[in-house]
Design a protein around this motif. Structure first.
Motif, PDB file in Angstrom:
ATOM      1  N   THR A   1       0.856  -1.088   0.116  1.00 17.07           N
ATOM      2  CA  THR A   1       0.049  -0.042   0.073  1.00 17.07           C
ATOM      3  C   THR A   1       0.770   1.275   0.085  1.00 17.07           C
ATOM      4  O   THR A   1       1.505   1.385   1.171  1.00 17.07           O
ATOM      5  CB  THR A   1      -0.763   0.234   1.189  1.00 17.07           C
ATOM      6  OG1 THR A   1      -1.722  -1.089   1.149  1.00 17.07           O
ATOM      7  CG2 THR A   1      -1.944   1.129   1.163  1.00 17.07           C
ATOM      8  N   LEU A   2       0.981   2.077  -1.105  1.00 17.15           N
ATOM      9  CA  LEU A   2       1.737   3.207  -1.257  1.00 17.15           C
ATOM     10  C   LEU A   2       0.942   4.692  -1.200  1.00 17.15           C
ATOM     11  O   LEU A   2       1.501   5.445  -1.977  1.00 17.15           O
ATOM     12  CB  LEU A   2       2.609   2.828  -2.531  1.00 17.15           C
ATOM     13  CG  LEU A   2       3.424   1.614  -2.524  1.00 17.15           C
ATOM     14  CD1 LEU A   2       3.955   1.622  -3.908  1.00 17.15           C
ATOM     15  CD2 LEU A   2       4.294   1.562  -1.477  1.00 17.15           C
ATOM     16  N   ASP A   3      -0.252   4.619  -0.819  1.00 19.18           N
ATOM     17  CA  ASP A   3      -1.023   5.597  -0.936  1.00 19.18           C
ATOM     18  C   ASP A   3      -1.188   6.269   0.600  1.00 19.18           C
ATOM     19  O   ASP A   3      -2.162   6.781   1.090  1.00 19.18           O
ATOM     20  CB  ASP A   3      -2.034   5.644  -1.253  1.00 19.18           C
ATOM     21  CG  ASP A   3      -3.101   4.449  -1.101  1.00 19.18           C
ATOM     22  OD1 ASP A   3      -2.671   3.812  -0.097  1.00 19.18           O
ATOM     23  OD2 ASP A   3      -4.228   4.368  -1.429  1.00 19.18           O
ATOM     24  N   ASN A   4      -0.412   5.820   1.526  1.00 19.00           N
ATOM     25  CA  ASN A   4      -0.575   6.339   3.062  1.00 19.00           C
ATOM     26  C   ASN A   4      -0.311   7.934   3.000  1.00 19.00           C
ATOM     27  O   ASN A   4       0.579   8.510   2.448  1.00 19.00           O
ATOM     28  CB  ASN A   4       0.450   5.476   3.849  1.00 19.00           C
ATOM     29  CG  ASN A   4       0.307   4.076   3.854  1.00 19.00           C
ATOM     30  OD1 ASN A   4      -0.384   3.476   4.140  1.00 19.00           O
ATOM     31  ND2 ASN A   4       1.295   3.725   2.770  1.00 19.00           N
ATOM     32  N   GLU A   5      -1.005   8.417   4.164  1.00 18.82           N
ATOM     33  CA  GLU A   5      -1.026   9.788   4.363  1.00 18.82           C
ATOM     34  C   GLU A   5      -0.052  10.017   5.484  1.00 18.82           C
ATOM     35  O   GLU A   5      -0.318   9.408   6.554  1.00 18.82           O
ATOM     36  CB  GLU A   5      -2.369  10.443   4.726  1.00 18.82           C
ATOM     37  CG  GLU A   5      -3.166  10.524   3.355  1.00 18.82           C
ATOM     38  CD  GLU A   5      -2.750  11.332   2.359  1.00 18.82           C
ATOM     39  OE1 GLU A   5      -2.214  12.247   2.703  1.00 18.82           O
ATOM     40  OE2 GLU A   5      -3.189  10.923   1.150  1.00 18.82           O
TER      41      GLU A   5
ATOM     42  N   ARG B   1       7.674   8.750   4.070  1.00 16.11           N
ATOM     43  CA  ARG B   1       7.035   9.508   2.996  1.00 16.11           C
ATOM     44  C   ARG B   1       7.917   9.571   1.760  1.00 16.11           C
ATOM     45  O   ARG B   1       7.374   9.395   0.606  1.00 16.11           O
ATOM     46  CB  ARG B   1       6.678  11.009   3.560  1.00 16.11           C
ATOM     47  CG  ARG B   1       5.888  11.595   2.378  1.00 16.11           C
ATOM     48  CD  ARG B   1       5.031  12.911   3.131  1.00 16.11           C
ATOM     49  NE  ARG B   1       6.140  13.819   3.378  1.00 16.11           N
ATOM     50  CZ  ARG B   1       5.809  15.035   3.984  1.00 16.11           C
ATOM     51  NH1 ARG B   1       4.549  15.225   4.376  1.00 16.11           N
ATOM     52  NH2 ARG B   1       6.904  15.837   4.006  1.00 16.11           N
TER      53      ARG B   1
ATOM     54  N   GLN C   1       8.245   6.066   0.442  1.00 13.84           N
ATOM     55  CA  GLN C   1       6.973   5.692  -0.165  1.00 13.84           C
ATOM     56  C   GLN C   1       6.916   6.461  -1.503  1.00 13.84           C
ATOM     57  O   GLN C   1       6.510   5.691  -2.585  1.00 13.84           O
ATOM     58  CB  GLN C   1       5.764   5.974   0.587  1.00 13.84           C
ATOM     59  CG  GLN C   1       4.210   5.674  -0.108  1.00 13.84           C
ATOM     60  CD  GLN C   1       3.209   6.174   1.154  1.00 13.84           C
ATOM     61  OE1 GLN C   1       2.805   5.161   1.439  1.00 13.84           O
ATOM     62  NE2 GLN C   1       2.683   7.502   0.764  1.00 13.84           N
ATOM     63  N   LYS C   2       7.219   7.768  -1.596  1.00 18.81           N
ATOM     64  CA  LYS C   2       6.977   8.422  -2.902  1.00 18.81           C
ATOM     65  C   LYS C   2       8.108   7.631  -3.940  1.00 18.81           C
ATOM     66  O   LYS C   2       7.493   7.779  -5.272  1.00 18.81           O
ATOM     67  CB  LYS C   2       7.214   9.940  -2.875  1.00 18.81           C
ATOM     68  CG  LYS C   2       7.103  10.681  -4.034  1.00 18.81           C
ATOM     69  CD  LYS C   2       7.378  12.186  -3.897  1.00 18.81           C
ATOM     70  CE  LYS C   2       7.191  12.934  -5.319  1.00 18.81           C
ATOM     71  NZ  LYS C   2       7.812  14.231  -4.800  1.00 18.81           N
TER      72      LYS C   2
ATOM     73  N   ARG D   1       6.783   4.470  -4.983  1.00 16.09           N
ATOM     74  CA  ARG D   1       5.570   4.480  -5.829  1.00 16.09           C
ATOM     75  C   ARG D   1       6.043   4.719  -7.205  1.00 16.09           C
ATOM     76  O   ARG D   1       5.431   4.317  -8.130  1.00 16.09           O
ATOM     77  CB  ARG D   1       4.483   5.499  -5.260  1.00 16.09           C
ATOM     78  CG  ARG D   1       3.211   5.654  -5.965  1.00 16.09           C
ATOM     79  CD  ARG D   1       2.317   6.353  -5.317  1.00 16.09           C
ATOM     80  NE  ARG D   1       2.463   7.760  -4.904  1.00 16.09           N
ATOM     81  CZ  ARG D   1       2.882   8.207  -3.692  1.00 16.09           C
ATOM     82  NH1 ARG D   1       2.595   7.479  -2.632  1.00 16.09           N
ATOM     83  NH2 ARG D   1       3.357   9.328  -3.477  1.00 16.09           N
ATOM     84  N   GLU D   2       6.909   6.054  -7.391  1.00 18.61           N
ATOM     85  CA  GLU D   2       7.421   6.378  -8.624  1.00 18.61           C
ATOM     86  C   GLU D   2       7.980   5.090  -9.417  1.00 18.61           C
ATOM     87  O   GLU D   2       7.926   4.942 -10.762  1.00 18.61           O
ATOM     88  CB  GLU D   2       8.010   7.563  -8.643  1.00 18.61           C
ATOM     89  CG  GLU D   2       7.316   8.798  -8.080  1.00 18.61           C
ATOM     90  CD  GLU D   2       8.184  10.027  -8.049  1.00 18.61           C
ATOM     91  OE1 GLU D   2       9.459   9.784  -7.910  1.00 18.61           O
ATOM     92  OE2 GLU D   2       7.939  11.101  -7.677  1.00 18.61           O
TER      93      GLU D   2
END
Length: 585
Positions: A233-237, A254, A257-258, A261-262
């Motif tokens: 899960t890579l849309d964590n806030e 963060r 994660q970004k 994700r990229e």
């Protein structure tokens, strides 16, 4: 819960403080451990990236060898010299050994160059170079932990190295970083952080709740985010507040994660594109096969597998070991009688090349094209297969049918068994064409044969169109015209017979008249004989009279006049005899 209700506010505060201190200690330990892990991971990643770069340098020289710019020995010397001179992160370096293991190049300890490293051990007894060879056996390479002196020192220090094999040359390139300074930095951080934590513990009595929330909650969120990231899960806030260690950790999470994700998005895009291309090739009706530069088959789509699988039993007569399911990994040479010629042909391929091969009764057309990478380097060959067995069979049958037809044999037909699509339609059409021609010519031959036998009752009754219809009409019309001509000839023959009978009767009458004339001629001939005798006698008598009565001229003149009359009479009789045969004719 009841116990908590029995505690005083002070106890609760102390309890809160104790929990705060424990939380602070836990946070500090977690921070130090995490930092140590991150530092070690960074060091590992740093050395891995460096080794990948060095491996790329070697690969670049290998490509120049493949392109013919350098010979292998020169390329190896230049690659080793370049890596010997490279330093990164201060004094970090690269070395090269082979699988023996034997040192090829070590910039810090050149005395090791060319030496067998199988028995080289660190202080813990680890045969580090042997383990490096084992680790480098995997295509991606790997890390090896061991003890090794720093440059300029003889005291072993904790070190981790990354090694990766360059298979074409049998080299293993590696580099390492020392980790003892990480532990020293962590101990130093622990002393500082511990002191700060102790000081904070004395000051957080009134702020225990705030401190607890400012530490525990962010850490909990960070742990949850890290777990979610680990699960994909890579849309964590992330709510990063402050500049403390927890905020730094959350910020790092963060950023990580970004970055993940990229990276995953880019890899997924490339993977999706490759998957689309692979799926399209898999489902393509074109029989496609791909081989590497050495001619080894590395890919076959479903169509070519199905085609070769269907022909497998036949192909085994020519290639006993043939198995369509195990072709990947085998070489193109297996399909050719002259492998060296085929290998040189593929190696020099610069444009589309077509060839046709025959194996066990099957005819295949091969279309080969070279495959290059973005840099124009030849990386393989793509081959399209076309099974022309049915087409070639149809061509042979068509040639036989045409030859038989030209020779006047209309009994030959093309086989329709085993044909499909266009070939089936062509065979059926040609068979119908030959059948129509044979039927039309057969009907014409039948009628002509009947005419030759004098039978004018035969006609063509079958239905034909076009030129065959015209031929039918003309043939039937010819029969009718022959009937009319024969009728007129028959009538003329009857008239001729009647005239012939009349001529025969006239001939009979003429014959009777001729016989009568012949009888008269016989009588005339008899009279002429008598006259001739009389003339002869008279001549004799005249000679005698002339002899006897020369003196009497009167008697002689009378005798001359009598002879003249006799001569005139003979001329008239002769003329009469000439006219009689003419009238009889």
């Amino acid at each position: 819960m009841k116990l908590m209700n029995r505690l005083t506010v002070g106890h609760k505060l102390w309890l809160i403080t104790g929990f705060a201190v424990l939380a602070l200690v836990a946070m500090t330990v977690a921070q130090l451990v995490g930092k140590r892990n991150v530092m070690q991971a960074d060091r590992k990643e740093q050395v891995r990236i460096a080794v990948e770069g060095a491996w790329g340098v070697i690969d670049g020289y290998a490509k120049r060898v493949a392109a013919g710019d350098l010979d292998r020995e020169t390329a190896q010397e230049q690659a080793a010299a370049m890596l010997r001179a490279i330093r990164y992160s201060g004094n970090e370096y690269f070395w090269i050994n082979d699988r023996a293991p034997r040192m090829i190049m070590h910039p810090i300890k050149p005395e090791l160059d060319g030496k067998d490293l199988a028995e080289v051990k660190d202080p813990n007894g680890k045969r580090l170079f042997v383990e490096m060879v084992q680790t480098a056996a995997t295509p991606a390479g790997g890390f090896v932990d061991y003890m090794w002196p720093r440059p300029g020192s003889d005291r072993p220090a904790d070190k981790v190295s990354f090694v990766k094999a360059f298979e074409p040359w049998g080299w293993i390139v590696g580099s390492g970083v020392y980790r003892d300074d990480i532990d020293a930095a962590i101990v130093k951080d622990a002393l500082v952080t511990g002191g700060v934590s102790l000081l904070l513990s004395l000051l957080v009595v009134g702020f225990s709740v705030y401190i607890s929330r400012s530490i525990v909650i962010p850490l909990s969120r960070g742990a949850e985010a890290a777990d979610a990231i680990a699960k994909g899960t890579l849309d964590n806030e992330f709510e990063v507040v402050g500049r403390d260690e927890t905020a730094w950790l959350l910020h790092s999470l963060r950023v990580m994660q970004k970055s993940l994700r990229e990276r995953i998005a880019a890899e997924q895009k490339i993977s999706a594109e490759n998957l689309r291309i692979r799926s399209a090739l898999d489902k393509s009706s074109t029989n496609t096969m791909v081989a590497d530069p050495d001619g080894k088959i590395i890919y076959m789509n479903e169509s070519v597998l199905a085609m070769l699988g269907a022909a497998q039993n036949d192909l085994r007569r020519a290639i006993p070991s043939f198995d369509a399911a195990t072709l990947i990994g085998r070489n193109f040479d297996d399909f050719h009688r002259n492998p060296s010629h085929q290998r040189s042909l593929l190696a020099g391929l610069t444009a589309t090349h077509q060839a046709q091969i025959e194996l066990a009764g099957h005819v295949f057309r091969l279309t080969a094209n070279p495959v290059h990478d973005a840099g124009g380097v030849r990386i393989g060959t793509v081959v399209e297969w076309l099974d022309r067995t049915g087409e070639a069979t149809a061509e042979r049958e068509l040639a036989q049918l045409i030859a038989a037809t030209l020779a006047g044999d209309f009994t030959q037909r093309m086989a329709t068994e085993g044909k499909h699509g266009f070939h089936l339609e062509m065979a059926g059409g040609l068979n119908r064409l030959v059948g129509n021609v044979s039927g039309a010519l057969g009907d014409v031959a039948r009628v002509l044969n009947a005419i030759a036998r004098g039978d004018l009752t035969q006609k063509i009754e079958a239905d034909y169109a076009g030129t065959f219809g015209q031929l039918k009409d003309d043939t039937n019309t010819t029969v009718e015209r022959l009937k009319e001509v024969v009728g007129r000839i028959k009538e003329a023959t009857e008239v001729i017979n009647t005239a012939a009978q009349e001529i025969s009767a006239g001939n009979s009458d003429l014959s009777a008249r001729t016989e009568e004339q012949a009888s008269r001629l016989e009588e005339t001939a008899s009279s002429m004989e008598q006259i001739n005798a009389t003339v002869k006698q008279n001549a004799d008598n005249a000679r005698q009279a002339n002899d006897l009565t020369r003196s009497s001229n009167e008697v002689a003149e009378r005798g001359g006049a009598m002879v003249g009359k006799v001569v005139d009479t003979m001329g008239a009789i002769q003329e009469s005899s000439k006219r009689s045969p003419t009238s009889s004719r």
